[in-house]
Design a protein around this motif. Structure first.
Motif, PDB file in Angstrom:
ATOM      1  N   ASP A 113     -12.537  18.491  18.800  1.00  0.00           N
ATOM      2  CA  ASP A 113     -12.475  19.275  17.733  1.00  0.00           C
ATOM      3  C   ASP A 113     -11.712  18.913  16.585  1.00  0.00           C
ATOM      4  N   LEU A 114     -10.849  17.844  16.790  1.00  0.00           N
ATOM      5  CA  LEU A 114     -10.361  17.090  15.593  1.00  0.00           C
ATOM      6  C   LEU A 114     -10.410  15.735  15.710  1.00  0.00           C
ATOM      7  N   ILE A 115     -10.306  14.774  14.785  1.00  0.00           N
ATOM      8  CA  ILE A 115     -10.396  13.479  15.054  1.00  0.00           C
ATOM      9  C   ILE A 115      -9.404  12.709  14.051  1.00  0.00           C
ATOM     10  N   ILE A 116      -8.459  11.968  14.497  1.00  0.00           N
ATOM     11  CA  ILE A 116      -7.413  11.140  14.067  1.00  0.00           C
ATOM     12  C   ILE A 116      -8.401   9.899  13.592  1.00  0.00           C
ATOM     13  N   THR A 117      -8.453   9.614  12.440  1.00  0.00           N
ATOM     14  CA  THR A 117      -9.248   8.395  12.045  1.00  0.00           C
ATOM     15  C   THR A 117      -8.776   7.903  10.589  1.00  0.00           C
ATOM     16  N   TYR A 118      -8.778   6.482  10.655  1.00  0.00           N
ATOM     17  CA  TYR A 118      -8.275   5.788   9.372  1.00  0.00           C
ATOM     18  C   TYR A 118      -9.486   5.645   8.417  1.00  0.00           C
ATOM     19  N   PHE A 119     -10.671   6.218   8.904  1.00  0.00           N
ATOM     20  CA  PHE A 119     -11.889   6.437   7.992  1.00  0.00           C
ATOM     21  C   PHE A 119     -11.729   7.819   7.445  1.00  0.00           C
ATOM     22  N   ALA A 120     -10.817   8.705   7.598  1.00  0.00           N
ATOM     23  CA  ALA A 120     -10.596   9.857   6.982  1.00  0.00           C
ATOM     24  C   ALA A 120     -11.016   9.858   5.556  1.00  0.00           C
ATOM     25  N   LYS A 121     -10.514   9.128   4.627  1.00  0.00           N
ATOM     26  CA  LYS A 121     -10.704   9.068   3.341  1.00  0.00           C
ATOM     27  C   LYS A 121     -12.239   8.753   2.946  1.00  0.00           C
ATOM     28  N   ASP A 122     -12.491   7.878   3.502  1.00  0.00           N
ATOM     29  CA  ASP A 122     -13.955   7.303   3.407  1.00  0.00           C
ATOM     30  C   ASP A 122     -15.209   8.449   3.776  1.00  0.00           C
ATOM     31  N   VAL A 123     -14.630   9.259   4.943  1.00  0.00           N
ATOM     32  CA  VAL A 123     -15.936  10.058   5.275  1.00  0.00           C
ATOM     33  C   VAL A 123     -15.483  11.517   4.568  1.00  0.00           C
ATOM     34  N   ALA A 124     -14.372  11.904   3.999  1.00  0.00           N
ATOM     35  CA  ALA A 124     -14.366  12.945   2.924  1.00  0.00           C
ATOM     36  C   ALA A 124     -15.099  12.540   1.570  1.00  0.00           C
ATOM     37  N   ARG A 125     -14.915  11.441   1.222  1.00  0.00           N
ATOM     38  CA  ARG A 125     -15.784  10.991   0.188  1.00  0.00           C
ATOM     39  C   ARG A 125     -17.327  11.215   0.349  1.00  0.00           C
ATOM     40  N   TRP A 126     -17.778  10.575   1.459  1.00  0.00           N
ATOM     41  CA  TRP A 126     -19.088  10.686   1.818  1.00  0.00           C
ATOM     42  C   TRP A 126     -19.461  12.156   2.109  1.00  0.00           C
ATOM     43  N   LEU A 127     -18.791  12.926   2.596  1.00  0.00           N
ATOM     44  CA  LEU A 127     -19.187  14.387   2.815  1.00  0.00           C
ATOM     45  C   LEU A 127     -19.079  15.078   1.562  1.00  0.00           C
TER      46      LEU A 127
END
Length: 325
Positions: A309-323
């Motif tokens: 349901d949730l993902i702790i990830t160091y990619f969070a900022k990258d993914v947020a930009r892509w989304l």
């Protein structure tokens, strides 16, 4: 061919819009939890050598990171601290003015809507680097619980929205739940690192958090990567003891465990996309061997598809930009 009968699955794959219409699994910014490392220094924004793009921040520069997190629409962070001083019992973990407690107060004062999760462990604060009290190079379970309760209560007092104990001591959820309740924090949920494997994927994190064990390893309290049924026993105990979330860590090599937990339990399920998983992708991308965006989105979508349901990830900022694009 006129008499040949077969299914036409490709009909639903013909255009991008048609594929999007029938897509089963979606990754959202709201799914992401971003880890932050805070150090007891001044003027520090220090890149972690083994984790390109991930930094340690001092409190006076923490708002730079938080401003970007908020701008990108990420709604939750998990805070890890690197203290200036360590001792045998990790006293800075539960100190009222410990680095994590200071960071929590600062974040909540400046960004009140952000959900702040406090990692509750001792390994970053102990001189020996283990997650509990040591005697004759053995990690003692029950004395460790007492210190973990003190840590959780101090983090809740600082304003943590969620307590996330990662130590893997037996009974840690029961002890922390009782401690929080007795201190008046019955409303503060516990995000249990319920299924935490003794994994080789944690190496870069130990650089970021300065938490490498000074002797031995953590295999007497973290799970054997070969085991599946043990994960059910661990999760069942934590649910019974009062956990509000369950976590599987790492995630990429444990998608089967994520699916098992999703099928069997009904609490929100968290996947931790750990440092080694992050660093491998970053290194390959920097060498031009892979398309980083496509790989990351496929990996995290796979974690969602497996049941997270949730993902702790160091990619969070990258993914947020892509989304957001």
């Amino acid at each position: 061919m006129a008499t040949l009968r077969f299914d036409r699955h490709r009909r639903l794959r013909q255009t991008a819009n048609l594929r999007a219409m029938v897509r089963e699994t979606h990754l959202h910014v709201d799914d992401l939890i971003y880890p932050i490392f805070v150090v007891e220094e001044k003027g520090v924004k220090r890149e972690v050598p083994s984790m390109p793009g991930i930094y340690q921040f001092s409190l006076d520069r923490l708002n730079e990171e938080m401003d970007e997190v908020v701008q990108l629409g990420i709604k939750s962070v998990i805070v890890f601290g690197v203290p200036a001083e360590k001792d045998e019992v990790g006293s800075q973990a539960y100190c009222e003015h410990g680095i994590v407690q200071q960071a929590i107060r600062q974040i909540k004062a400046n960004y009140p809507d952000i959900i702040v999760i406090a990692d509750t462990c001792l390994c970053e604060y102990t001189s020996h680097g283990h997650c509990g009290v040591i005697e004759n190079e053995q990690v003692l379970n029950d004395p460790s619980l007492e210190l973990l309760v003190k840590t959780a209560v101090s983090q809740a007092q600082a304003g943590a929205d969620i307590i996330a104990p990662s130590n893997m001591m037996d009974g840690f959820v029961a002890a922390i739940r009782q401690g929080l309740d007795e201190a008046g924090f019955t409303h503060v949920p516990i995000m249990s690192y319920a299924i935490k494997y003794a994994s080789a994927f944690y190496g870069p994190f130990r650089d970021a958090a300065d938490s490498t064990p000074q002797f031995g390893d953590r295999k007497t309290y973290q799970m054997d990567p070969a085991n599946r049924l043990e994960a059910f026993r661990e999760a069942e105990s934590d649910v019974r003891e009062g956990a509000d979330f369950l976590m599987v860590k790492p995630s990429l090599a444990y998608l089967d465990i994520i699916r098992d937990m999703k099928n069997h339990f009904h609490l929100p399920l968290v996947a931790y996309n750990v440092s080694g998983e992050y660093s491998m992708v970053k290194a390959a991308a920097q060498n031009g061997w892979i398309n980083e965006k496509e790989i990351v989105m496929e990996m995290l979508t796979g974690m969602k598809r497996a049941g997270a349901d949730l993902i702790i990830t160091y990619f969070a900022k990258d993914v947020a930009r892509w989304l957001n694009e």
